[in-house]
Structures are given as C-alpha cells and as structure tokens.
Write an enzyme that holds these catalytic residues in place. Structure first.
Site, PDB file in Angstrom:
ATOM      1  N   ASP A 143     -19.665 -54.700  10.674  1.00  0.00           N
ATOM      2  CA  ASP A 143     -18.582 -54.913  11.479  1.00  0.00           C
ATOM      3  C   ASP A 143     -17.219 -54.416  11.702  1.00  0.00           C
ATOM      4  O   ASP A 143     -16.797 -54.778  10.138  1.00  0.00           O
ATOM      5  CB  ASP A 143     -18.482 -56.704  12.478  1.00  0.00           C
ATOM      6  CG  ASP A 143     -18.416 -56.643  13.816  1.00  0.00           C
ATOM      7  OD1 ASP A 143     -18.275 -55.668  14.963  1.00  0.00           O
ATOM      8  OD2 ASP A 143     -17.574 -57.499  14.394  1.00  0.00           O
ATOM      9  N   LYS A 172     -22.586 -49.654  29.230  1.00  0.00           N
ATOM     10  CA  LYS A 172     -22.282 -48.585  28.367  1.00  0.00           C
ATOM     11  C   LYS A 172     -23.667 -48.014  29.199  1.00  0.00           C
ATOM     12  O   LYS A 172     -24.226 -47.107  29.435  1.00  0.00           O
ATOM     13  CB  LYS A 172     -23.076 -49.350  27.114  1.00  0.00           C
ATOM     14  CG  LYS A 172     -22.410 -49.497  26.188  1.00  0.00           C
ATOM     15  CD  LYS A 172     -22.665 -49.817  25.029  1.00  0.00           C
ATOM     16  CE  LYS A 172     -21.644 -50.355  24.051  1.00  0.00           C
ATOM     17  NZ  LYS A 172     -21.682 -50.480  22.765  1.00  0.00           N
ATOM     18  N   ASP A 185     -25.248 -47.192  19.433  1.00  0.00           N
ATOM     19  CA  ASP A 185     -24.024 -48.123  20.020  1.00  0.00           C
ATOM     20  C   ASP A 185     -23.239 -47.790  18.144  1.00  0.00           C
ATOM     21  O   ASP A 185     -23.742 -47.491  17.373  1.00  0.00           O
ATOM     22  CB  ASP A 185     -24.612 -49.947  19.483  1.00  0.00           C
ATOM     23  CG  ASP A 185     -23.067 -50.820  19.472  1.00  0.00           C
ATOM     24  OD1 ASP A 185     -22.382 -50.399  19.646  1.00  0.00           O
ATOM     25  OD2 ASP A 185     -23.451 -51.603  18.313  1.00  0.00           O
ATOM     26  N   ASP A 193     -13.916 -61.160  18.057  1.00  0.00           N
ATOM     27  CA  ASP A 193     -13.359 -60.413  19.316  1.00  0.00           C
ATOM     28  C   ASP A 193     -13.645 -61.232  19.972  1.00  0.00           C
ATOM     29  O   ASP A 193     -14.980 -60.539  20.277  1.00  0.00           O
ATOM     30  CB  ASP A 193     -12.211 -59.351  18.929  1.00  0.00           C
ATOM     31  CG  ASP A 193     -13.083 -58.851  18.659  1.00  0.00           C
ATOM     32  OD1 ASP A 193     -14.292 -58.845  19.044  1.00  0.00           O
ATOM     33  OD2 ASP A 193     -12.595 -56.683  18.194  1.00  0.00           O
ATOM     34  N   ASP A 226     -26.902 -53.719  18.746  1.00  0.00           N
ATOM     35  CA  ASP A 226     -27.397 -54.958  18.517  1.00  0.00           C
ATOM     36  C   ASP A 226     -26.939 -56.131  20.076  1.00  0.00           C
ATOM     37  O   ASP A 226     -27.401 -57.231  19.356  1.00  0.00           O
ATOM     38  CB  ASP A 226     -25.613 -54.997  17.214  1.00  0.00           C
ATOM     39  CG  ASP A 226     -24.986 -55.038  18.053  1.00  0.00           C
ATOM     40  OD1 ASP A 226     -24.190 -53.814  17.960  1.00  0.00           O
ATOM     41  OD2 ASP A 226     -24.877 -56.009  18.092  1.00  0.00           O
ATOM     42  N   THR A 277     -20.201 -46.212  22.257  1.00  0.00           N
ATOM     43  CA  THR A 277     -18.814 -47.033  21.463  1.00  0.00           C
ATOM     44  C   THR A 277     -18.291 -48.133  22.502  1.00  0.00           C
ATOM     45  O   THR A 277     -17.706 -47.598  22.665  1.00  0.00           O
ATOM     46  CB  THR A 277     -18.570 -46.823  20.278  1.00  0.00           C
ATOM     47  OG1 THR A 277     -17.930 -48.200  19.702  1.00  0.00           O
ATOM     48  CG2 THR A 277     -17.868 -46.055  19.927  1.00  0.00           C
ATOM     49  N   ASP A 328     -20.404 -50.472  16.131  1.00  0.00           N
ATOM     50  CA  ASP A 328     -20.562 -51.778  15.329  1.00  0.00           C
ATOM     51  C   ASP A 328     -21.337 -52.606  15.201  1.00  0.00           C
ATOM     52  O   ASP A 328     -22.369 -52.738  16.227  1.00  0.00           O
ATOM     53  CB  ASP A 328     -18.971 -52.991  15.575  1.00  0.00           C
ATOM     54  CG  ASP A 328     -17.557 -52.060  15.469  1.00  0.00           C
ATOM     55  OD1 ASP A 328     -17.442 -51.192  16.169  1.00  0.00           O
ATOM     56  OD2 ASP A 328     -16.764 -52.707  14.601  1.00  0.00           O
TER      57      ASP A 328
HETATM   58  P1  IMP Z   1     -19.355 -51.795  19.659  1.00  0.00           P
HETATM   59  O1  IMP Z   1     -20.178 -52.668  18.867  1.00  0.00           O
HETATM   60  O2  IMP Z   1     -19.502 -50.152  18.824  1.00  0.00           O
HETATM   61  O3  IMP Z   1     -19.736 -51.102  20.988  1.00  0.00           O
HETATM   62  O4  IMP Z   1     -17.658 -51.850  19.247  1.00  0.00           O
HETATM   63  C1  IMP Z   1     -17.701 -52.808  20.170  1.00  0.00           C
HETATM   64  C2  IMP Z   1     -16.207 -53.292  18.994  1.00  0.00           C
HETATM   65  O5  IMP Z   1     -14.704 -52.708  18.982  1.00  0.00           O
HETATM   66  C3  IMP Z   1     -15.571 -54.340  19.580  1.00  0.00           C
HETATM   67  O6  IMP Z   1     -16.391 -56.146  19.045  1.00  0.00           O
HETATM   68  C4  IMP Z   1     -14.114 -54.380  19.481  1.00  0.00           C
HETATM   69  O7  IMP Z   1     -14.166 -55.159  17.347  1.00  0.00           O
HETATM   70  C5  IMP Z   1     -14.244 -53.385  18.932  1.00  0.00           C
HETATM   71  N1  IMP Z   1     -12.672 -52.063  19.713  1.00  0.00           N
HETATM   72  C6  IMP Z   1     -12.394 -51.871  19.739  1.00  0.00           C
HETATM   73  N2  IMP Z   1     -11.291 -51.027  20.608  1.00  0.00           N
HETATM   74  C7  IMP Z   1     -11.732 -51.990  21.612  1.00  0.00           C
HETATM   75  C8  IMP Z   1     -11.660 -51.680  23.050  1.00  0.00           C
HETATM   76  O8  IMP Z   1     -10.718 -50.662  24.332  1.00  0.00           O
HETATM   77  N3  IMP Z   1     -12.910 -51.883  23.345  1.00  0.00           N
HETATM   78  C9  IMP Z   1     -13.831 -52.949  23.469  1.00  0.00           C
HETATM   79  N4  IMP Z   1     -14.066 -53.329  21.571  1.00  0.00           N
HETATM   80  C10 IMP Z   1     -13.574 -52.296  21.807  1.00  0.00           C
HETATM   81 MG    MG Z   2     -22.135 -53.084  18.102  1.00  0.00          MG
END
Ligand code: IMP
Ligand code: MG
Length: 420
Positions: free
Chosen positions: A161, A351, A153, A343, A375, A189, A155
């Site tokens: 984040d 996923k 993943d 958010d 996470d 992601t 963020d």
């Molecule tokens: P991940 O942890 O890499 O899966 O990313 C999740 C984070 O990406 C979310 O908390 C959002 O802040 C950001 N995000 C930006 N664009 C999107 C989207 O189109 N869908 C979901 N998350 C997004």
């Molecule tokens: Mg994440």
C-alpha cells in the site's frame, strides 16, 4: 427494538462476501460432524480415516456448488434468472463468465493448506477465497477459454500500500510472461494523476516499464500490450516502443458511450457533494485527515504522522455512498467510494468501466477472456468489486499472493505443454 440480525446486517454486510460465506456454511456441516476435540489430548487412531472421509464430503459439497454455477450460467444465457438455483440461494451472487472446476481446485488447495486434516479449525473465508481463485485460474487455462487480457490493481495487489513497483518486485517476471504469451496487461488503479505527461505513473510503475523497455525477448507488438488505466477509468496510458515509456492516449480513442453522457458540470456537482459529506465527517468525528480535491476525485488522507482508524474510514465511506446514491447527480454519473486502508476516496467512474474501456480499446475482448486481479472485493467501500461486472476475478490479500496466482496460471499452461 433493533434485532440482533439487523445489527449484524447493518454493521457487517458490506464487509462480507455472500457467496464465500454461503460455501463456508455448507462446509461447516461435515466439519462439525467430524470434529475431534479429543485428538490433541489422547492418541486418536482414526485421524487419517476421518481426514479421508471429510475430504470426500468437502469434495462432494464442491461438486454440488460446481453444478449450481453451471445452472446459473445457463440461466444467465437464457435470460431466466428466476429459475437459477444459486441466485435463489445467494441472491447477491454476481455474474459468472466461466464455469468453475471447484472439485479439482479444492484438491489443489487442500494439498497446500491441509483443510481436511484439521479437526479443530473449520474451512475459513481464506480457504474458500483461495479455492475460488484456483478454480478461476484453472478455468482460464482450460482448452475452452482463451485469456487475452489480465488487469491488475496497484496498491496491495502489485506492491505494498502506497509503495511503487520497483525493479526488484518478483511480479515483473510474471507480467513479462503474460506479455510473451500475447496477453495484454492492464494496470487498473484508482490512483489518479491527471497530468498527461504520466510522470507519476512512470515513477510508481518504473520497474515494469524499464523491464519491458530492456526486454529483447518481447516483440514490439507484445510491448504495446502494456497499458495503465488510472483514476479507475479516467486516464489511459500505453507503452510506446518509440518513446520506450508510457504515453497518454487521448480520451476520444477509448471512452465508452455511457461515459460520454457525463458532462463536466454534473461530474463536478457529484464531487462537490462528496467533498461536502467528507468535510462534515472530518469536522464531526474530528478526523486526523486532510481533504484533497482532484479533477476527477475527492478524498481524505491522513495528516502527516497521524492515522485515521478503520471504523472512522468506513463511516465516511458508507456515509458518502448513501448521500451520493440518493442524489440526482449520483444517479447520472457512476462513481466509486472506497476505503483505501489509510484514506477514503470518491472517484468519478469505477473499475468496471476501466476494464470495459480496455476491453473495447483492445478490439473487443470479452469478460470470459479477461482476468482482473485485485485486493478489494467487499461489496461496499471497495474499488475492485465493480470489476466483477466486466471480468473474471482473482481476489488476493497481498502482493505475494498475486505472484503465486500468476505463477499458478502460467504453471497450468506449462503443464499442458504450451509452445511459446
Ligand atoms: P489501487 O489499489 O491501485 O486501486 O489504488 C488505491 C489507492 O490509491 C488509494 O488507497 C489511495 O491511497 C491512492 N490514491 C491516490 N490518488 C487517488 C485518487 O485520485 N483516487 C483514488 N485513490 C487514490
Ligand atoms: Mg488495491
């Protein structure tokens, strides 16, 4: 009248992991029976003996759970879930792709975290989460298992984040180490940027892209094993040796059969409905957020300089999840509603599909050959949870733990005298 149990269940069940809570309950027995409230008041000569006793008892609990996981796997394979003891004791327990050496993993984490030395603080959620992580890592580096794909993943797992994977991030060396071992690395992601130039992914992931481009140690084939799946399961990019950066992979080259069934109308219908619920939450709760609609997602993000509180974010997630689950379009299209920390997003796809698509695209990699590091593993309102249906998993709390887990993984291979 609402019972206390129902209140607890309604309020907290989505934030709990039933398997971890159940193990925590089993370890609480030996802990309570050997707690030592006097230990910090007067000298207790038996402290070391008690520690040894408790360590043995904890290990014995772990040995029993280890056997229950084996029983669960056998019943999964025989298609007799009704006979599985673990499934009976923890009805929501997921699929196991490998056995888990929980006793050995317990000893490793006990040495690091002094779990059995504690007389006043019982084995915690984090103690057990880390024991399970170590057990999974040990299992994937054992001689029976061959690891072929690590998905991660973005963020909170690879970087803080909302931040980016910059060249100074220590995780880069770990990812290069995996590629060098011919293991594919897929960044899966939720962040979705539909633009096929991939510029936003290139910006956010520049550290690893540049490191791969500059590496004289990796073969061209190994470099091509760096992939990015964006928007959970919507946009695939792959490292190109010719372009020395990520290039867009046409959807027809990787899309799964089950995703082919979703037409654009039903996907937009799902997002329209999600947007409607999110918008009414914003109005009713007077949220400091702005609703954003994308091609395959809709979300609410904080207005600049403002914040939305965790409870309100969770309310939006649970509300939109319920509404979509109970709608005709929510039954036709897979979706993921989650709380991103600051958010809330609803994405088309999830996923599980993102990881499966990578497994297929790379020629048919199985769940027991795949490790997903993330996470967000709570059962509702979290986006890594679904990856459990496609791969073995490691649950981290921050990017530092990701580096630790990947270092531990490579450490076991080195210890076993691998030849690179
Ligand atoms: P991940 O942890 O890499 O899966 O990313 C999740 C984070 O990406 C979310 O908390 C959002 O802040 C950001 N995000 C930006 N664009 C999107 C989207 O189109 N869908 C979901 N998350 C997004
Ligand atoms: Mg994440």
């Amino acid at each position: 009248m609402t019972t206390r149990y129902r209140v607890e269940y309604a309020l907290k069940s989505h934030r709990r992991d039933a398997f971890i809570e159940w193990i925590k309950g089993l370890l609480a027995g030996p802990f309570v029976l050997h707690s030592e409230p006097a230990a910090y008041i007067k000298e207790v000569s038996t402290w070391e003996d008690t520690t040894a006793t408790v360590r043995k008892l904890y290990a014995s609990v772990m040995a029993d759970v280890e056997s229950l996981v084996i029983d669960q796997i056998e019943n999964q394979a025989n298609n007799t879930p009704e006979l599985a003891k673990l499934g009976y004791l923890v009805p929501t327990v997921g699929t196991f792709f490998t056995t888990l050496p929980l006793v050995d993993a317990f000893y490793v984490q006990d040495a690091k975290r002094s779990i059995s030395c504690r007389r006043l603080v019982s084995p915690s959620f984090n103690d057990i989460r880390l024991i399970l992580n170590t057990a999974q890592i040990m299992s994937m580096t054992s001689t029976q298992e061959k690891l072929r794909l690590v998905t991660l993943d973005g963020d909170v797992t690879l970087y803080e984040d909302g931040k980016s994977l910059t060249p100074d991030n220590p995780v880069i060396a770990c990812l290069l180490g995996l590629l060098k071992r011919d293991i594919a690395v897929g960044i899966v992601t939720a962040a979705g940027y539909p633009d096929t130039s991939g510029n936003r992914y290139k910006e956010r992931l520049s550290g690893i892209i540049e490191a791969v481009a500059d590496s004289s140690d990796l073969s061209e084939n190994q470099k091509r094993k760096l992939l990015v799946m964006g928007g959970e399961s919507n946009y695939l990019f792959r490292y190109s040796v010719t372009d020395q950066t990520l290039v867009y992979v046409d959807t027809n080259e990787w899309i799964l059969d089950e995703m082919q069934l979703w037409n654009d109308t039903v996907m937009q219908e799902l997002l329209d409905l999600a947007e409607e619920v999110i918008f009414s939450c914003k109005q009713v709760m007077n949220l400091n957020g702005e609703v954003i609609r994308k091609d395959r997602a809709v979300g609410i993000v904080p207005i600049e300089g403002k914040k939305m509180i965790r409870e309100d974010l969770e309310e939006v997630v649970l509300g939109v999840q319920r509404r979509l689950e109970n709608s005709p379009c929510g039954k036709k299209v897979q979706f993921c509603a989650f709380n991103g920390g600051s958010d809330v997003w609803v994405d088309v796809g999830d996923k599980r599909l993102g990881v499966r698509a990578l497994q297929n695209y790379l020629g048919g990699i199985h769940g027991h050959e795949t490790l997903h590091v993330g996470d967000q593993f709570a059962s509702v309102g979290a986006n890594d949870f679904k990856a459990r249906l496609a791969a073995c998993t490691v649950w981290v709390a921050d990017p530092g733990e990701t580096v630790e887990a990947l270092t531990e993984l490579c450490g076991y291979w080195e210890k076993a005298g691998e030849k690179l």
